[in-house]
Design a protein around this motif. Structure first.
Motif, mmCIF file in Angstrom:
data_model
loop_
_atom_site.group_PDB
_atom_site.id
_atom_site.type_symbol
_atom_site.label_atom_id
_atom_site.label_comp_id
_atom_site.label_asym_id
_atom_site.label_seq_id
_atom_site.Cartn_x
_atom_site.Cartn_y
_atom_site.Cartn_z
ATOM 1 N N GLY A 1 0.829 -1.206 0.000
ATOM 2 C CA GLY A 1 0.000 0.000 0.000
ATOM 3 C C GLY A 1 0.854 1.242 0.000
ATOM 4 O O GLY A 1 2.082 1.182 -0.064
ATOM 5 N N MET A 2 0.193 2.389 0.089
ATOM 6 C CA MET A 2 0.870 3.695 -0.028
ATOM 7 C C MET A 2 1.956 3.900 1.029
ATOM 8 O O MET A 2 2.879 4.670 0.828
ATOM 9 N N LEU A 3 1.794 3.274 2.187
ATOM 10 C CA LEU A 3 2.713 3.578 3.283
ATOM 11 C C LEU A 3 3.715 2.443 3.504
ATOM 12 O O LEU A 3 4.406 2.409 4.533
ATOM 13 N N ALA A 4 3.825 1.547 2.519
ATOM 14 C CA ALA A 4 4.792 0.448 2.606
ATOM 15 C C ALA A 4 6.212 1.006 2.642
ATOM 16 O O ALA A 4 6.512 2.022 2.011
ATOM 17 N N GLY A 5 7.065 0.340 3.397
ATOM 18 C CA GLY A 5 8.453 0.772 3.515
ATOM 19 C C GLY A 5 8.670 1.722 4.677
ATOM 20 O O GLY A 5 9.804 2.039 5.016
ATOM 21 N N LYS A 6 7.582 2.174 5.303
ATOM 22 C CA LYS A 6 7.694 3.051 6.463
ATOM 23 C C LYS A 6 7.434 2.232 7.727
ATOM 24 O O LYS A 6 6.761 1.203 7.674
ATOM 25 N N ARG A 7 7.953 2.732 8.839
ATOM 26 C CA ARG A 7 7.763 2.053 10.115
ATOM 27 C C ARG A 7 6.743 2.808 10.956
ATOM 28 O O ARG A 7 6.617 4.024 10.809
ATOM 29 N N ALA A 8 6.053 2.100 11.813
ATOM 30 C CA ALA A 8 5.094 2.748 12.718
ATOM 31 C C ALA A 8 5.159 2.091 14.087
ATOM 32 O O ALA A 8 5.498 0.905 14.207
ATOM 33 N N MET A 9 4.842 2.891 15.100
ATOM 34 C CA MET A 9 4.882 2.371 16.471
ATOM 35 C C MET A 9 3.885 3.139 17.323
ATOM 36 O O MET A 9 3.683 4.336 17.107
ATOM 37 N N LEU A 10 3.280 2.451 18.283
ATOM 38 C CA LEU A 10 2.386 3.112 19.231
ATOM 39 C C LEU A 10 3.128 3.382 20.536
ATOM 40 O O LEU A 10 3.892 2.536 21.013
ATOM 41 N N ILE A 11 2.877 4.561 21.113
ATOM 42 C CA ILE A 11 3.253 4.833 22.504
ATOM 43 C C ILE A 11 1.929 5.058 23.230
ATOM 44 O O ILE A 11 1.201 6.007 22.920
ATOM 45 N N VAL A 12 1.598 4.162 24.154
ATOM 46 C CA VAL A 12 0.279 4.163 24.790
ATOM 47 C C VAL A 12 0.441 4.184 26.303
ATOM 48 O O VAL A 12 1.293 3.480 26.844
ATOM 49 N N THR A 13 -0.390 4.971 26.979
ATOM 50 C CA THR A 13 -0.425 4.922 28.435
ATOM 51 C C THR A 13 -1.775 4.360 28.860
ATOM 52 O O THR A 13 -2.797 4.614 28.213
ATOM 53 N N ALA A 14 -1.774 3.599 29.959
ATOM 54 C CA ALA A 14 -3.012 2.963 30.418
ATOM 55 C C ALA A 14 -3.097 3.044 31.930
ATOM 56 O O ALA A 14 -2.095 2.844 32.632
ATOM 57 N N GLY A 15 -4.294 3.297 32.431
ATOM 58 C CA GLY A 15 -4.498 3.330 33.876
ATOM 59 C C GLY A 15 -4.394 1.946 34.501
ATOM 60 O O GLY A 15 -3.948 1.797 35.636
ATOM 61 N N GLY A 16 -4.807 0.916 33.754
ATOM 62 C CA GLY A 16 -4.812 -0.444 34.289
ATOM 63 C C GLY A 16 -3.413 -0.995 34.486
ATOM 64 O O GLY A 16 -2.439 -0.488 33.932
ATOM 65 N N TRP A 17 -3.329 -2.049 35.314
ATOM 66 C CA TRP A 17 -2.037 -2.687 35.587
ATOM 67 C C TRP A 17 -1.647 -3.578 34.409
ATOM 68 O O TRP A 17 -2.508 -4.036 33.657
ATOM 69 N N GLU A 18 -0.337 -3.890 34.338
ATOM 70 C CA GLU A 18 0.125 -4.784 33.269
ATOM 71 C C GLU A 18 -0.590 -6.138 33.359
ATOM 72 O O GLU A 18 -0.982 -6.717 32.341
ATOM 73 N N SER A 19 -0.806 -6.630 34.602
ATOM 74 C CA SER A 19 -1.451 -7.950 34.761
ATOM 75 C C SER A 19 -2.894 -7.931 34.251
ATOM 76 O O SER A 19 -3.401 -8.945 33.775
ATOM 77 N N HIS A 20 -3.561 -6.775 34.356
ATOM 78 C CA HIS A 20 -4.940 -6.688 33.849
ATOM 79 C C HIS A 20 -4.990 -6.910 32.338
ATOM 80 O O HIS A 20 -6.037 -7.218 31.780
ATOM 81 N N TYR A 21 -3.836 -6.659 31.686
ATOM 82 C CA TYR A 21 -3.752 -6.781 30.223
ATOM 83 C C TYR A 21 -2.912 -7.979 29.807
ATOM 84 O O TYR A 21 -2.467 -8.055 28.671
ATOM 85 N N GLY A 22 -2.641 -8.900 30.767
ATOM 86 C CA GLY A 22 -1.858 -10.096 30.464
ATOM 87 C C GLY A 22 -2.703 -11.129 29.722
ATOM 88 O O GLY A 22 -3.896 -10.905 29.454
ATOM 89 N N PRO A 23 -2.093 -12.279 29.417
ATOM 90 C CA PRO A 23 -2.791 -13.302 28.621
ATOM 91 C C PRO A 23 -4.142 -13.716 29.221
ATOM 92 O O PRO A 23 -5.062 -14.046 28.496
ATOM 93 N N ARG A 24 -4.261 -13.693 30.567
ATOM 94 C CA ARG A 24 -5.531 -14.075 31.197
ATOM 95 C C ARG A 24 -6.107 -12.918 32.018
ATOM 96 O O ARG A 24 -6.988 -13.104 32.871
ATOM 97 N N GLY A 25 -5.630 -11.727 31.757
ATOM 98 C CA GLY A 25 -6.090 -10.547 32.504
ATOM 99 C C GLY A 25 -7.522 -10.175 32.136
ATOM 100 O O GLY A 25 -7.975 -10.412 31.015
ATOM 101 N N ILE A 26 -8.191 -9.527 33.095
ATOM 102 C CA ILE A 26 -9.619 -9.249 32.918
ATOM 103 C C ILE A 26 -9.923 -8.325 31.740
ATOM 104 O O ILE A 26 -10.981 -8.418 31.119
ATOM 105 N N ASN A 27 -8.991 -7.437 31.405
ATOM 106 C CA ASN A 27 -9.247 -6.498 30.297
ATOM 107 C C ASN A 27 -9.032 -7.119 28.922
ATOM 108 O O ASN A 27 -9.372 -6.506 27.911
#
Ligand code: FAD
Length: 258
Positions: free
Chosen positions: A140-166
């Motif tokens: 597509g048009m943006l091939a060859g470019k790199r992208a990355m997210l910088i995200v902040t979250a109120g929840g704990w890392e464990s809440h977003y783990g493989p079996r976390g509630i979120n």
């Protein structure tokens, strides 16, 4: 290298504001040229609507896709949209930076995607036939470019783990990383996520900046998430389902990662 940082937080003195300032300094110190689209400061118009082209008749039926294509093809897009597309063409890497709000990006950033990702620019690109469903997911048009997210979250890392509630963070970010970034061709790097933001002090902030600084230093070295390209044989055409012999016992988002 040229880096576009798209920032979506309404308060410059926020944690996100601090991380943006840190990122810009770090990238510039490494010799990169940085442009920031600070969406709240720009008073970015978040809603996609009939005002997004300059040549539309007032009484015409508005079609969000077809009007987007016509304006893109005719050079009659709203100037704010065309400016952001120029920044994307200019960039070698794009960073989307935002607080996780209701398990996704803030509405202003979603509106940036909806309006800037025009028909003919980010979708509807390439041959569309029974044998090929366009240039997307790795092309597509943006091939060859790199992208990355910088995200902040109120929840704990464990809440977003493989079996976390979120639910796992990779699943929550899949529609953004695969659907918004990989779709028009970006190589998508693993996200940089800051959890449990309410527990922040100078020492933790300093450690986060060290880790983020390393990720920014490695922007051109880090291996992208190995999403499976659409047009390299892994998917049956035209159903666009993964071939039955690939990861036969798996389904869901993770199946699309090689
Ligand atoms: P801030 O509130 O500005 O700062 C966080 C902490 O960092 C504060 O203690 C601040 O003093 C400190 N800090 C800021 N700058 C510095 C600095 N330079 N040095 C040291 N300390 C500093 N969370 C989820 O996990 N999932 C959700 O779905 C979700 N939905 C939300 C929806 C809404 C509408 C809102 C408002 C919040 C939601 N949250 C959710 C929480 C949200 O993700 C966090 O509030 C956000 O990520 C925090 O980022 P911030 O930039 O606003 O931090």
């Amino acid at each position: 290298m040229n880096v576009l940082l798209v920032h979506a937080h309404p308060e410059p003195r926020s944690l996100n504001g601090s991380l943006r300032d840190f990122s810009v300094k770090r990238l510039e110190k490494a010799g990169h040229v940085v442009q920031v689209s600070d969406l709240y400061a720009m008073q970015w118009k978040a809603t996609l609507d009939a005002d997004d082209s300059t040549d539309r008749r007032a009484d015409a039926h508005f079609d969000p896709s077809l009007d987007s294509r016509r304006a893109f093809d005719n050079g009659t897009q709203s100037p704010d949209i065309a400016r952001e597309q120029d920044k994307l063409r200019w960039a070698d890497a794009v960073i989307l930076q935002f607080p996780l709000w209701w398990f996704s990006m803030p509405a202003i950033l979603k509106g940036w995607v909806e309006r800037v990702y025009a028909y003919g620019f980010a979708y509807g690109v390439g041959e569309h036939s029974d044998a090929r469903w366009g240039d997307r997911y790795g092309e597509g048009m943006l091939a060859g470019k790199r992208a990355m997210l910088i995200v902040t979250a109120g929840g704990w890392e464990s809440h977003y783990g493989p079996r976390g509630i979120n639910g796992p963070i990779d699943d929550i970010l899949f529609p953004i990383q695969h659907g918004i970034l990989y779709y028009p061709g970006f190589d998508v790097l693993p996200p940089f996520v800051v959890y449990r933001t309410s527990r922040m002090d100078e020492a933790r902030f300093s450690g986060i900046c060290d880790a983020l600084g390393q990720r920014l230093d490695d922007l051109w070295k880090t291996a992208p998430i190995p999403f499976r390209p659409q047009n390299a044989g892994a998917y049956d055409i035209p159903e666009l389902t993964l071939r039955p012999d690939i990861a036969p016992d798996r389904s869901g988002f993770a199946t699309h990662i090689a």
